[in-house]
Design a protein around this motif. Structure first.
Motif, mmCIF file in Angstrom:
data_model
loop_
_atom_site.group_PDB
_atom_site.id
_atom_site.type_symbol
_atom_site.label_atom_id
_atom_site.label_comp_id
_atom_site.label_asym_id
_atom_site.label_seq_id
_atom_site.Cartn_x
_atom_site.Cartn_y
_atom_site.Cartn_z
ATOM 1 N N ILE A 197 4.594 8.607 -0.240
ATOM 2 C CA ILE A 197 5.269 9.437 -1.243
ATOM 3 C C ILE A 197 4.640 10.824 -1.229
ATOM 4 O O ILE A 197 3.418 10.961 -1.337
ATOM 5 N N VAL A 198 5.477 11.850 -1.076
ATOM 6 C CA VAL A 198 4.976 13.220 -1.165
ATOM 7 C C VAL A 198 4.994 13.629 -2.635
ATOM 8 O O VAL A 198 6.059 13.655 -3.270
ATOM 9 N N ASN A 199 3.823 13.904 -3.183
ATOM 10 C CA ASN A 199 3.729 14.285 -4.593
ATOM 11 C C ASN A 199 3.945 15.790 -4.741
ATOM 12 O O ASN A 199 3.015 16.568 -4.848
ATOM 13 N N ASP A 200 5.244 16.168 -4.709
ATOM 14 C CA ASP A 200 5.589 17.583 -4.902
ATOM 15 C C ASP A 200 5.687 17.859 -6.402
ATOM 16 O O ASP A 200 4.925 18.628 -6.961
ATOM 17 N N VAL A 201 6.652 17.161 -7.045
ATOM 18 C CA VAL A 201 6.795 17.266 -8.501
ATOM 19 C C VAL A 201 6.375 15.904 -9.059
ATOM 20 O O VAL A 201 6.903 14.866 -8.633
ATOM 21 N N LEU A 202 5.430 15.910 -9.986
ATOM 22 C CA LEU A 202 4.825 14.650 -10.427
ATOM 23 C C LEU A 202 5.849 13.627 -10.920
ATOM 24 O O LEU A 202 5.798 12.462 -10.515
ATOM 25 N N ASP A 203 6.785 14.042 -11.775
ATOM 26 C CA ASP A 203 7.749 13.079 -12.328
ATOM 27 C C ASP A 203 8.618 12.463 -11.234
ATOM 28 O O ASP A 203 8.944 11.282 -11.292
ATOM 29 N N ARG A 204 8.968 13.272 -10.256
ATOM 30 C CA ARG A 204 9.796 12.749 -9.166
ATOM 31 C C ARG A 204 9.006 11.740 -8.333
ATOM 32 O O ARG A 204 9.467 10.650 -8.035
ATOM 33 N N ALA A 205 7.766 12.116 -8.008
ATOM 34 C CA ALA A 205 6.919 11.226 -7.201
ATOM 35 C C ALA A 205 6.655 9.925 -7.967
ATOM 36 O O ALA A 205 6.696 8.827 -7.399
ATOM 37 N N TYR A 206 6.413 10.064 -9.266
ATOM 38 C CA TYR A 206 6.147 8.884 -10.088
ATOM 39 C C TYR A 206 7.341 7.933 -10.081
ATOM 40 O O TYR A 206 7.194 6.720 -9.925
ATOM 41 N N ILE A 260 0.837 -1.200 0.000
ATOM 42 C CA ILE A 260 0.000 0.000 0.000
ATOM 43 C C ILE A 260 0.873 1.252 0.000
ATOM 44 O O ILE A 260 1.747 1.432 0.851
ATOM 45 N N ILE A 261 0.622 2.100 -0.985
ATOM 46 C CA ILE A 261 1.394 3.339 -1.148
ATOM 47 C C ILE A 261 0.473 4.530 -0.902
ATOM 48 O O ILE A 261 -0.550 4.679 -1.584
ATOM 49 N N PHE A 262 0.822 5.349 0.070
ATOM 50 C CA PHE A 262 0.024 6.544 0.383
ATOM 51 C C PHE A 262 0.611 7.722 -0.380
ATOM 52 O O PHE A 262 1.797 8.041 -0.250
ATOM 53 N N ILE A 263 -0.207 8.373 -1.191
ATOM 54 C CA ILE A 263 0.231 9.563 -1.911
ATOM 55 C C ILE A 263 -0.225 10.787 -1.118
ATOM 56 O O ILE A 263 -1.421 10.975 -0.872
ATOM 57 N N SER A 264 0.765 11.573 -0.712
ATOM 58 C CA SER A 264 0.473 12.752 0.110
ATOM 59 C C SER A 264 0.696 14.025 -0.700
ATOM 60 O O SER A 264 1.673 14.125 -1.447
ATOM 61 N N PRO A 265 -0.180 15.012 -0.534
ATOM 62 C CA PRO A 265 0.105 16.307 -1.161
ATOM 63 C C PRO A 265 1.194 17.003 -0.343
ATOM 64 O O PRO A 265 1.377 16.683 0.833
#
Ligand code: GDP
Ligand code: ADP
Ligand code: 5GP
Length: 212
Positions: free
Chosen positions: A176-185, A126-131
Motif C-alpha cells: 500500500i502506498v501511503n499517499d493520503v492517510l485515509d485512502r491508504a487506511y 503481510i502488508i508493506f506500507i510504502s511512502p
C-alpha cells in the motif's frame, strides 16, 4: 482485492511492515480506534529508548540489552532482529495474549522479521506500507521529530534497502502506498475485512501452535 484464503480455518496474524516513517503506526492506530474489541496489537520488546509519550507495555516493552539477550537464550521470541542498530522482537507471549482474548492480532515488524515469519510458515498476511517517495519519507520523519539527526539518517539509509524488498515475489501479500492517510487506511481495512468478521474470531491459533 481479496486476501488469501485460509484453508485451515485458523485465525491469521496481520503484519504491517515498511520503512520507518511510512505510516505503519498511524494505520494501526486507526484500526485500533475503529475496532477496539476486534483487534489487538502485539506489543514487541525493544532495546531502543521510549519516545516522549510512549508507555512501557503499550507501544513496546522497553528492556535492556541484557534482558533482551536473556529472552533470546530462553527462546521467548517467535522472531527478533537488529533494526537501525537496536533489538526488536515479538514474543510468543505478546501474540498469545492477543489471541487468547479472541482478537485479530496485528503486528508491526521490520522486513527481516517478515522473512522469519514467512520462513516459519506462520499463518500471516503481510502488508508493506510504502511512502510515496524517499523525499516524502524524509520530510515525514523530520516532522515527527522523534529521532536525532544521526538516527534519522540511519533510518533513511535503511529505507532504501527496505524499499527494494517490494520487488521480491511471495514476501508481501499487499503493498500500500501511503499517499493520503485515509485512502491508504481504507485500502488496509478493506483487505483485512474478512479477518475482522465475527466468525473468524471463533477459531484461533495460539502462538504455541506456531512451528518454531
Ligand atoms: P518507526 O518504524 O519509525 O515507527 O520506528 P519503531 O522504533 O517503532 O520501529 C523500528 C522498526 O522495528 C520498524 O521497522 C518496526 O517494524 C520494527 N519492529 C518493531 N517491533 C518489531 C518486532 O517485534 N520484530 C521485528 N522484527 N521488528 C520490529
Ligand atoms: P511508522 O510507524 O511507519 O514509522 P508513522 O505512522 O509514525 O510511521 O508516520 C510517520 C509520520 O508521518 C507521522 O508523524 C505521521 O503523523 C505522518 N504521516 C503518516 N501518514 C501520512 C500521510 N499520508 N501524509 C502525511 N503525513 C503522514
Ligand atoms: P521504531 O523504533 O521507529 O518504533 O521502530 C523501528 C522499526 O522496528 C520499525 O520498522 C518497526 O516495524 C520495527 N519493529 C518494531 N517491533 C518489531 C519487532 O518486534 N520485530 C521486528 N523485527 N521489528 C520490529
Amino acid at each position: 482485492m481479496n486476501p488469501p484464503k485460509q484453508d485451515n480455518g485458523k485465525s491469521v496474524l496481520v503484519v504491517f511492515t515498511g520503512p520507518s516513517g511510512a505510516g505503519k503506526s498511524s494505520i494501526i492506530e486507526k484500526l485500533k480506534q475503529d475496532y477496539p474489541d476486534r483487534i489487538g496489537f502485539s506489543v514487541s520488546h525493544t532495546t531502543r529508548s521510549p519516545r516522549p509519550g510512549e508507555q512501557n507495555g503499550v507501544e513496546y516493552h522497553f528492556v535492556s540489552e541484557e534482558k533482551f539477550k536473556d529472552m533470546i537464550e530462553k527462546n521467548e521470541f517467535i522472531e527478533y532482529a537488529n533494526v537501525h542498530g537496536r533489538y526488536y522482537g515479538t514474543s510468543l507471549q505478546a501474540i498469545d495474549s492477543v489471541l487468547n482474548r479472541g482478537q485479530l492480532c496485528v503486528l508491526d515488524v521490520d522486513v527481516q522479521g517478515c522473512r522469519s515469519i514467512r520462513q516459519r510458515n506462520m499463518n500471516a498476511v503481510i502488508i508493506f506500507i510504502s511512502p510515496p517517495s524517499l523525499s516524502e519519507l524524509e520530510s515525514r520523519l523530520r516532522c515527527r521529530k522523534t529521532e536525532s539527526e544521526a538516527d534519522l539518517r540511519k533510518r533513511l539509509e535503511d529505507a532504501q534497502g527496505e524499499m527494494k524488498t517490494c520487488e521480491e515475489s511471495n514476501l508481501y501479500d499487499l503493498i500500500i502506498v501511503n499517499d493520503v492517510l485515509d485512502r491508504a487506511y481504507n485500502e488496509a481495512r478493506t483487505f483485512i475485512a474478512e479477518y475482522l468478521s465475527e466468525e473468524r474470531s471463533k477459531t484461533k491459533t495460539l502462538a504455541s501452535d506456531i512451528k518454531l
